[in-house]
Design a protein around this motif. Structure first.
Motif, PDB file in Angstrom:
ATOM      1  N   GLY A   1     -35.175 -86.895 -14.559  1.00  0.00           N
ATOM      2  CA  GLY A   1     -35.990 -87.004 -15.575  1.00  0.00           C
ATOM      3  C   GLY A   1     -37.282 -87.184 -15.570  1.00  0.00           C
ATOM      4  N   MET A   2     -37.988 -86.914 -14.207  1.00  0.00           N
ATOM      5  CA  MET A   2     -39.228 -86.952 -13.648  1.00  0.00           C
ATOM      6  C   MET A   2     -39.987 -85.515 -14.435  1.00  0.00           C
ATOM      7  N   ILE A   3     -41.187 -85.657 -15.014  1.00  0.00           N
ATOM      8  CA  ILE A   3     -41.868 -84.554 -15.500  1.00  0.00           C
ATOM      9  C   ILE A   3     -42.314 -83.477 -14.353  1.00  0.00           C
ATOM     10  N   ALA A   4     -41.602 -82.283 -14.194  1.00  0.00           N
ATOM     11  CA  ALA A   4     -41.974 -81.413 -12.890  1.00  0.00           C
ATOM     12  C   ALA A   4     -43.220 -80.351 -13.606  1.00  0.00           C
ATOM     13  N   GLN A   5     -43.167 -80.190 -14.786  1.00  0.00           N
ATOM     14  CA  GLN A   5     -44.046 -79.376 -15.365  1.00  0.00           C
ATOM     15  C   GLN A   5     -44.559 -79.716 -16.901  1.00  0.00           C
ATOM     16  N   LEU A   6     -45.648 -79.562 -17.319  1.00  0.00           N
ATOM     17  CA  LEU A   6     -46.184 -79.681 -18.627  1.00  0.00           C
ATOM     18  C   LEU A   6     -47.342 -78.868 -18.950  1.00  0.00           C
ATOM     19  N   LYS A   7     -46.925 -78.185 -20.031  1.00  0.00           N
ATOM     20  CA  LYS A   7     -48.158 -77.145 -20.599  1.00  0.00           C
ATOM     21  C   LYS A   7     -48.288 -77.572 -22.019  1.00  0.00           C
TER      22      LYS A   7
END
Length: 108
Positions: free
Chosen positions: A100-106
């Motif tokens: 549930g951790m953010i690996a990628q954000l655009k």
């Protein structure tokens, strides 16, 4: 927006002005953020990017709606601050890992 993963809710709160120490609770250490045609890789770069953006624009973030497809979550948020064209609605596309951790954000 209660259905959003804790990591995404935390990120949105930090982006809107909460203490950025909480970034460690939402991003993987090797995470990547793409914003304004730039890529920021790793926690140090992500923290520096967010601090610079918050200092430059003094903005607030209000999540409006979200959709999810597996580990991909899109959030439309209203961003209001001291920048040309404010307020705007931006799409935040998150890719979460198995924890549930953010690996990628655009952002765009």
């Amino acid at each position: 927006m209660n259905t959003l993963a804790d990591s995404i809710r935390t990120y949105l709160a930090v982006s809107g002005g909460a203490d950025d120490a909480a970034l460690d609770e939402c991003f993987r250490s090797d995470a990547q953020v793409s914003d304004e045609k730039q890529v920021h890789q790793g926690m140090g770069a992500i923290r520096a990017w967010l601090r610079a953006a918050r200092a430059r624009y003094q903005y607030s973030v209000v999540p409006l709606r979200s959709t999810s497809h597996g580990t991909n979550v899109s959030v439309i948020a209203r961003i209001e601050g001291n920048f040309p064209g404010s307020p705007v609605e931006l799409t935040h596309v998150f890719v979460l890992d198995d924890d549930g951790m953010i690996a990628q954000l655009k952002i765009g």
